[in-house]
Design an enzyme around this catalytic site. Structure first.
Site, PDB file in Angstrom:
ATOM      1  N   GLU A  53     -63.258  23.483  27.626  1.00  0.00           N
ATOM      2  CA  GLU A  53     -63.899  24.435  28.477  1.00  0.00           C
ATOM      3  C   GLU A  53     -64.888  23.530  29.069  1.00  0.00           C
ATOM      4  O   GLU A  53     -65.214  23.944  30.419  1.00  0.00           O
ATOM      5  CB  GLU A  53     -64.515  25.577  27.691  1.00  0.00           C
ATOM      6  CG  GLU A  53     -63.579  26.519  27.151  1.00  0.00           C
ATOM      7  CD  GLU A  53     -63.314  25.905  25.431  1.00  0.00           C
ATOM      8  OE1 GLU A  53     -63.217  26.890  24.714  1.00  0.00           O
ATOM      9  OE2 GLU A  53     -63.396  24.663  25.277  1.00  0.00           O
ATOM     10  N   ALA A 153     -35.251  14.169  -3.560  1.00  0.00           N
ATOM     11  CA  ALA A 153     -33.678  13.896  -3.299  1.00  0.00           C
ATOM     12  C   ALA A 153     -33.227  13.368  -4.799  1.00  0.00           C
ATOM     13  O   ALA A 153     -33.410  12.411  -5.139  1.00  0.00           O
ATOM     14  CB  ALA A 153     -33.375  12.624  -2.148  1.00  0.00           C
ATOM     15  N   ALA A 162     -30.370   6.598 -11.578  1.00  0.00           N
ATOM     16  CA  ALA A 162     -29.528   6.339 -12.837  1.00  0.00           C
ATOM     17  C   ALA A 162     -30.187   5.749 -13.942  1.00  0.00           C
ATOM     18  O   ALA A 162     -31.508   5.428 -13.889  1.00  0.00           O
ATOM     19  CB  ALA A 162     -28.293   5.509 -12.377  1.00  0.00           C
ATOM     20  N   TRP A 169     -27.805   5.307  -2.970  1.00  0.00           N
ATOM     21  CA  TRP A 169     -28.534   6.077  -2.340  1.00  0.00           C
ATOM     22  C   TRP A 169     -27.875   7.740  -3.162  1.00  0.00           C
ATOM     23  O   TRP A 169     -26.642   7.804  -2.974  1.00  0.00           O
ATOM     24  CB  TRP A 169     -27.966   6.370  -0.695  1.00  0.00           C
ATOM     25  CG  TRP A 169     -28.686   5.360  -0.111  1.00  0.00           C
ATOM     26  CD1 TRP A 169     -27.961   4.162   0.406  1.00  0.00           C
ATOM     27  CD2 TRP A 169     -29.949   4.928   0.470  1.00  0.00           C
ATOM     28  NE1 TRP A 169     -29.017   3.271   0.957  1.00  0.00           N
ATOM     29  CE2 TRP A 169     -30.188   3.955   1.364  1.00  0.00           C
ATOM     30  CE3 TRP A 169     -31.071   6.028   0.277  1.00  0.00           C
ATOM     31  CZ2 TRP A 169     -31.193   3.643   1.738  1.00  0.00           C
ATOM     32  CZ3 TRP A 169     -32.337   5.460   0.817  1.00  0.00           C
ATOM     33  CH2 TRP A 169     -32.533   4.452   1.562  1.00  0.00           C
TER      34      TRP A 169
END
EC number: 3.5.4.26
Length: 355
Positions: A53, A153, A162, A169
């Site tokens: 402003e 993920a 694992a 991936w």
């Protein structure tokens, strides 16, 4: 389109000239004379600089008297690093103010009421583009800290690696592209030193071809261990902030100082568990891959749940198919339904019902 929408669109265009990552929101202002001519425009250039402003009034000079100010955010009524915008508008002799988004912070609210008491005609006009401009800032202001999305993920049986530690991936290329689009959307990505040392991530936002996107988040590592001299995080297109603490709230406090309003938590279970225990997770984005591992690192750490009745519940907000994977967007049960940055992910997914 109404003339009000037109002028607010102009104000949004000006606001976008300001810094995207700043402690303050991006705000634009357009001053319009009674005959419809734009006599001044301005935007906020960052913390400590004149507000939109004030910049528009300076551009208009004496022509601001009797004009209508169209502002993307309600003018502030408090004195911070700069004087209140309401005072500047009153001193300039502005006759009317139209603002799009009400001020969400308690310390700065009350501007519309002050202007009205002073005889200025004030109108709040809902405007989607103005709200989108400050949505992240308004959400963080309401929380008192950045909005945190925890991204996971994992496999169908809840593993992120694992038994031998391999994790690339688990998710599909489509899911990774989806996640990179989110990286480009947020202000900061946070991982722990454990993830940084084990995976040597770059934490950049990239295209499926591996090219870095134009917009990059602040990269943040949490923990006391040093990063190796050759770590990928020591290079790249955006800064790296190493916070030598284990306190999630301290991390978020520092990130606020760096202008972060949205945070993507990509660390391992230890860091995620600390943020969850501190009540600092606002959204969970889970990519579930159609693979079974049977053993390996769990996606979620021990949360101290002794019986099912004590298990934290989440509310499913959205589910989509991303390549062969399923993407779930959830919020803690009882949390507000205000959408986080993940709600703006590209709509490249297919509904589960399409097949």
């Amino acid at each position: 389109m109404t003339s009000t929408d037109h002028y607010l669109d102009r104000a949004v265009a000006r606001a976008r000239l300001g810094p995207a990552r700043d402690r303050n929101p991006r705000v634009g202002c357009v001053l319009v004379a009674p005959d419809g001519e734009i006599v001044g425009e301005g935007h906020h250039r960052g913390a400590g600089t004149p507000h939109a402003e004030v910049a528009a009034i300076a551009a208009a000079g004496g022509r601001a008297r009797g004009a209508t100010a169209y502002v993307t955010l309600e003018p502030c009524a408090h004195h911070g690093r700069t004087p209140p915008c309401t005072q500047a508008l009153l001193e300039a002799g502005v006759a009317a103010v139209v603002y799009a988004v009400p001020e969400p912070t308690a310390s700065a609210t009350g501007g519309a009421a002050r202007l009205t008491r002073a005889g200025v005609a004030v109108e709040q006009h809902p405007h989607a583009a103005s709200y989108a401009l400050v949505a992240d800032w308004a959400r963080a202001a309401a929380l008192g800290r950045p909005h945190v999305t925890w991204k996971i993920a994992g496999s169908l049986d809840g593993r992120v690696a694992a038994a031998d530690g391999t994790s690339r991936w688990i998710s599909s290329p489509e899911s990774r592209a989806d996640a990179h689009a989110l990286r480009a959307r947020v202000d900061a990505i946070v991982v722990g030193t454990g993830t940084a040392l084990a995976d040597d991530p770059a934490l950049t936002a990239r295209t499926p071809e591996g090219h870095e996107l134009a917009t990059q988040p602040l990269r943040v590592v949490v923990g006391r261990r040093e990063l190796p001299a050759g770590a990928r995080l020591r290079g790249g297109p955006s800064p790296v902030l190493h916070l030598r603490t284990h306190d999630p709230r301290e991390v978020l406090r520092v990130l606020v100082e760096h202008g972060a309003r949205t945070v993507l938590l990509e660390g391992g279970p230890t860091l995620a568990g600390a943020f969850w225990a501190a009540g600092c997770v606002d959204e969970v984005l889970s990519y579930v891959a159609p693979v079974l591992l049977g053993s390996g690192a769990p996606a979620v750490p021990d949360l101290g749940v002794g019986t099912l009745a004590d298990a934290p519940r989440l509310r499913l907000v959205d589910v989509a198919r991303v390549g062969p994977d399923v993407r779930l967007r959830l919020v803690p049960a009882g949390a507000a339904s205000e959408p986080g940055p993940a709600s703006l992910l590209p709509t490249t997914t297919r509904s589960l019902q399409e097949d």
